[in-house]
Design a protein around this motif. Structure first.
Motif, short mmCIF file in Angstrom:
data_model
loop_
_atom_site.label_atom_id
_atom_site.label_comp_id
_atom_site.label_asym_id
_atom_site.label_seq_id
_atom_site.Cartn_x
_atom_site.Cartn_y
_atom_site.Cartn_z
N ALA A 171 1.17 -1.77 -0.07
CA ALA A 171 -0.43 -0.04 0.02
C ALA A 171 1.39 1.66 -0.01
CB ALA A 171 -0.90 -0.05 1.38
N VAL A 172 -0.02 2.44 -1.06
CA VAL A 172 1.18 3.88 -1.15
C VAL A 172 1.14 4.16 0.43
CG1 VAL A 172 1.45 5.89 -1.90
CG2 VAL A 172 1.78 4.00 -3.44
N GLN A 173 2.15 4.69 0.91
CA GLN A 173 1.82 5.51 1.86
C GLN A 173 2.43 6.40 2.23
OE1 GLN A 173 -0.33 5.01 4.77
NE2 GLN A 173 -0.37 2.87 4.95
N GLU A 174 4.05 7.08 2.67
CA GLU A 174 4.89 7.66 1.96
C GLU A 174 5.40 8.25 1.22
OE1 GLU A 174 8.26 7.34 4.96
OE2 GLU A 174 7.57 6.83 6.35
N THR A 175 5.73 9.58 0.56
CA THR A 175 5.68 9.21 -0.91
C THR A 175 7.00 9.92 -1.54
OG1 THR A 175 4.95 12.17 -0.40
CG2 THR A 175 3.21 10.63 -0.97
N PRO A 176 7.62 9.56 -2.21
CA PRO A 176 8.52 10.12 -2.93
C PRO A 176 9.25 11.52 -3.35
CG PRO A 176 7.43 9.04 -4.81
CD PRO A 176 6.46 8.94 -3.45
N VAL A 177 10.20 11.75 -3.35
CA VAL A 177 10.96 13.27 -4.27
C VAL A 177 10.20 13.44 -5.02
CG1 VAL A 177 12.99 12.23 -4.49
CG2 VAL A 177 12.32 14.82 -4.09
N GLN A 178 9.56 14.98 -5.24
CA GLN A 178 8.78 15.60 -6.48
C GLN A 178 9.67 17.08 -6.41
OE1 GLN A 178 6.41 14.82 -8.54
NE2 GLN A 178 4.96 14.70 -7.89
N SER A 179 9.21 17.35 -7.58
CA SER A 179 9.64 18.67 -7.59
C SER A 179 9.02 18.73 -9.22
CB SER A 179 10.80 18.86 -7.49
OG SER A 179 11.49 18.79 -8.82
N VAL A 180 8.12 20.40 -8.85
CA VAL A 180 7.28 20.76 -10.70
C VAL A 180 8.26 22.90 -10.45
CG1 VAL A 180 4.94 21.73 -11.02
CG2 VAL A 180 5.62 19.11 -9.98
N ILE A 181 7.78 22.96 -12.01
CA ILE A 181 8.34 23.79 -12.30
C ILE A 181 6.90 24.90 -12.20
CG2 ILE A 181 8.59 25.49 -14.27
CD1 ILE A 181 10.76 22.98 -15.03
N SER A 182 6.81 25.66 -11.52
CA SER A 182 5.06 25.95 -11.64
C SER A 182 5.48 27.61 -12.45
CB SER A 182 4.55 26.83 -10.60
OG SER A 182 5.48 27.68 -9.37
N VAL B 20 16.21 10.38 -6.19
CA VAL B 20 15.99 11.23 -6.35
C VAL B 20 14.96 10.91 -7.13
CG1 VAL B 20 18.63 11.40 -7.12
CG2 VAL B 20 17.63 10.02 -8.09
N GLN B 21 14.67 11.50 -8.39
CA GLN B 21 13.51 12.14 -9.07
C GLN B 21 14.04 11.13 -10.11
OE1 GLN B 21 12.49 16.17 -8.36
NE2 GLN B 21 9.80 15.11 -9.83
N PRO B 22 12.85 9.98 -10.93
CA PRO B 22 13.55 9.45 -12.42
C PRO B 22 13.18 10.31 -13.54
CG PRO B 22 10.92 9.18 -11.98
CD PRO B 22 11.84 9.41 -10.08
N GLU B 23 14.26 9.91 -14.26
CA GLU B 23 14.59 11.17 -15.32
C GLU B 23 12.48 10.59 -16.51
OE1 GLU B 23 18.24 10.20 -16.77
OE2 GLU B 23 17.54 11.60 -19.03
N ARG B 24 12.82 9.19 -16.00
CA ARG B 24 11.75 8.86 -17.61
C ARG B 24 10.17 8.32 -16.41
NH1 ARG B 24 11.99 5.70 -22.03
NH2 ARG B 24 13.36 4.96 -21.06
N ILE B 25 8.92 8.42 -17.27
CA ILE B 25 8.01 7.87 -16.14
C ILE B 25 8.05 6.37 -16.65
CG2 ILE B 25 5.47 7.83 -16.69
CD1 ILE B 25 5.38 11.38 -17.32
N GLU B 26 8.48 6.18 -18.10
CA GLU B 26 8.44 4.90 -18.64
C GLU B 26 8.91 3.25 -16.90
OE1 GLU B 26 9.06 6.97 -20.53
OE2 GLU B 26 8.84 6.56 -21.99
N GLY B 27 9.78 4.24 -16.17
CA GLY B 27 10.39 3.43 -15.38
C GLY B 27 8.72 2.81 -13.96
N SER C 126 8.59 12.00 -12.12
CA SER C 126 9.49 12.22 -12.92
C SER C 126 9.91 13.41 -13.11
CB SER C 126 8.80 11.79 -14.62
OG SER C 126 7.85 12.18 -14.72
N TRP C 127 10.79 13.69 -13.75
CA TRP C 127 11.59 14.68 -13.74
C TRP C 127 10.77 15.80 -14.54
CZ3 TRP C 127 17.32 14.68 -16.51
CH2 TRP C 127 17.73 13.62 -15.92
N HIS C 128 10.39 17.35 -13.85
CA HIS C 128 9.75 18.16 -14.62
C HIS C 128 9.77 18.64 -16.06
CE1 HIS C 128 5.69 20.88 -14.30
NE2 HIS C 128 5.46 20.59 -14.72
N ARG C 129 9.28 18.89 -16.77
CA ARG C 129 9.77 19.49 -17.44
C ARG C 129 8.91 20.52 -18.48
NH1 ARG C 129 13.96 16.06 -20.47
NH2 ARG C 129 14.11 14.24 -18.83
#
Ligand SMILES: [Mo]
Ligand SMILES: [Mo]
Lengths: 411, 411
Positions: free
Chosen positions: B283-294, B383-390, B401-404
């Motif tokens: 079950a998902v509990q703690e969330t992984p590292v995230q960042s976004v360009i706003s 770290v955040q993963p580079e691509r979504i596929e994995g 994933s890396w925000h572009r």
């Protein structure tokens, strides 16, 4: 300039080591077990436990041992001398409530070799074996600090610093520091160990084992791994787990040690030694999620006639985070399957030791080669990065990219 | 079949909402603030706080409020009825020591839209705005359990389950569970909130604010965010932070709720709805590292004449882990620079709220387009993963994933 001669001399008392280790550096001694043996057992035999020494192994003889004291004090920039100096003898520490824990130790440089293949980095060329697991026995750090008689106000400091007996040619000891907040949290399970896999790091036992002819093996365990006391901060990079622990300092400052301030820090992939600023960078502490294929090895081949291949390895995440999933691919990451996990009954939030994993899978028809890839997900759903390029850093630290092993299919 | 009509009716008492929100679903109501406003302030105004409802908003009227009780009991599979039934009124809870904390709430589906562009997933098409931050005021969960009079043996259960007042058409309430080990750890800062950004979720204040003509804004905050009590498990995915909290159960079993057992779980990228096994998944509990360009936004352009561009955004990691670094690229990830971080003074191990970041950088000469990319590193060096596929998974969860963001350069 007589310096080089002095450095050479300093290593003359280093212990004998197991022939099974692959040596990355003789002076200081740095060596890892063969990957094929590493994930065979949950606890790594002491003689196979990776050795990461920054300096010569300090000699702890009978005379020193008799008077050995773990010292502690409060000290800050504005102070002229340490305040509230306390100490405990080895016997004092062994009389405290016994604390036992299985914990994995991982060097920040584990898998540096792969990172340097992308672009050159500075550091020892570790393969995937600078990680090992032991059952540590000792006393909780919080119990030691309490027994020393520190007061609540002494704990208002930001950091706790640690020093080993090992010194550089100028006499400066190896050192590290962690946040006081972490040190005081009993759920972080920080301890001072005097046993490693049930082998007491005491002279009495060494004598007992001498009779049993295990002397060299035990002398190795004890001397290379911190005899008589090693700090264990589980889930935190090896470099902070000070060996030959001698001194504790409560302070508002990080340790002034080279290894705390000018090393063991990561930078973005564009930073080089001309542009790096160690002062503002974040010190490495907890390690990210990691996994490695230990079998089959890269140079091996599998037989198509067998029909199945067994792939095995280890997975580990820092900060006590357990392993939620290990994904295995036989086709370079195009398709994935789940490996079977064995975490030895650890809880998701106190997984201080690794998870061993295994998958026995049909060998796909008409394939000349299997491109094995593994990647783990931890209990916080953090994942390993696919490529090294995005995490590349000038010191080659914390390579936790997808692990890839290609093997031939024969017959 | 009258079911659809019943479901329609159930939403007729849903509150009014701010026009500024982008609606992803009307019934149940799910909406996010515009990304351009989101990272403007450390605390998200209540009217802009994302709304993720799984079911109709329960009506809590004056009469209910007068007799509202938070109930708790011990219950297991082998039991025929709940044991050790306890309860506290709202006044009881408000008399407990007041606990206040800035915490970020993030939906597991945040950034699902990008994941579904790689390959279709099932779920609401969230952009990057199903994340918000508030100052929560209430009582610690451990204080509530203690005040209820549970005994040590009651805490020997593996899980703690939570239920809301919101129910599905069969009358089954929304629910979640977490490990007891986590619930009992005071350093995890789990709380039951009765205030959000200083707005009391009490009728008295609603009346006061009515006079000030803020009625609708406040009614929104209160009703959509769990009035009169919301569970806050900081650093854990929104879905476990039960709103309209009504019931607590100590049990050796996870919550039987659909959302705990048959949803909010991740699978490897090869698993589809025919092959998924929700029972054995984590079950998902703690969330992984995230960042976004706003800022700037994808559809915007920058002027070469300005010379500089300011890029801003948020970064957040679960489990209290702070943000060590945010790397920003203007060339699609070829080269990187460090963004300036503002973590509002949070410590590395108790960063329950996000870190806002910003970088003002020269616009490279002769470029028609900037390919902005951000990626964060947390205090555990995940770290955040580079691509979504994995990390692709059939429910489109936890896209970090890396925000572009690509923007035109004009002039
Ligand atoms: Mo290390
Ligand atoms: Mo969610």
């Amino acid at each position: 300039d007589t310096k080089p001669i002095k450095i050479e001399d300093a290593y003359k008392n280093d212990p004998e080591r197991s022939m099974a280790l692959t040596v990355n550096s003789e002076k200081p001694f740095n060596a890892e077990p063969p990957l094929s043996l590493l994930a065979d057992t949950f606890l790594t035999p002491n003689s196979l436990f990776f050795v990461r020494n920054h300096l010569p192994v300090p000699v702890v003889d009978d005379k020193m041992l008799k008077t050995y004291q773990l010292e502690a004090s409060v000290f800050d920039k504005q102070d002229t001398k340490p305040k509230h100096v306390k100490s405990l003898t080895l016997s004092d520490i062994k009389r405290l409530p016994k604390f036992e824990m299985d914990a994995t130790m991982q060097c920040a440089g584990n898998r540096r070799k792969e990172m340097s293949q992308v672009k050159e980095v500075k550091g020892l060329s570790w393969n995937c074996g600078s990680i090992s697991t032991a059952k540590w026995t000792g006393a909780r750090l919080t119990d030691i600090l309490k027994a020393m008689g520190f007061k609540d106000e002494d704990f208002n400091k930001k950091y706790i610093q640690f020093e080993g007996l090992d010194v550089d040619p100028t006499g400066t000891p190896y050192g590290s520091s962690i946040a006081m907040e972490k040190a005081l949290d009993p759920n972080q399970c920080i301890m001072v160990a005097y046993e490693m896999n049930g082998l007491h790091t005491s002279k009495k036992l060494i004598i007992k084992f001498m009779i049993l002819n295990y002397y060299n093996v035990l002398r190795t365990s004890a001397a290379d791994h911190g005899f008589p006391l090693r700090l264990i901060i589980p889930g935190v990079v090896g470099a902070r787990n000070v060996k030959w622990l001698k001194k504790i300092v409560l302070s508002d400052e990080e340790s002034h040690s080279h290894w705390q301030r000018k090393d063991y820090k990561c930078f973005n992939p564009s930073v080089d030694f001309n542009t790096c600023d160690f002062d503002t960078a974040y010190a490495v502490q907890e390690t990210p999620v990691q996994s490695v294929i230990s079998e089959p090895s890269a140079s091996s081949s599998v037989s198509a006639d067998d029909g199945y291949v067994t792939v095995r390895g280890y997975a580990f995440s820092g900060g006590g985070r357990g392993i939620a999933r290990v994904d295995l691919s036989l086709d370079g990451g195009e398709t994935w399957l789940n490996a079977e996990l064995d975490n030895n009954g650890q809880s998701p939030y106190k997984s201080w030791a690794w998870t061993l994993w295994e998958a026995t899978v049909p060998i796909p028809k008409n394939k000349k080669k299997l491109d094995l890839v593994c990647k783990a997900v931890d209990s916080s759903h953090n994942v390993q990065p696919e490529r090294i390029e995005g995490i590349w850093n000038l010191r080659g630290l914390l390579n936790n990219s997808w692990h890839r092993v290609s093997v031939k299919v024969e017959g």
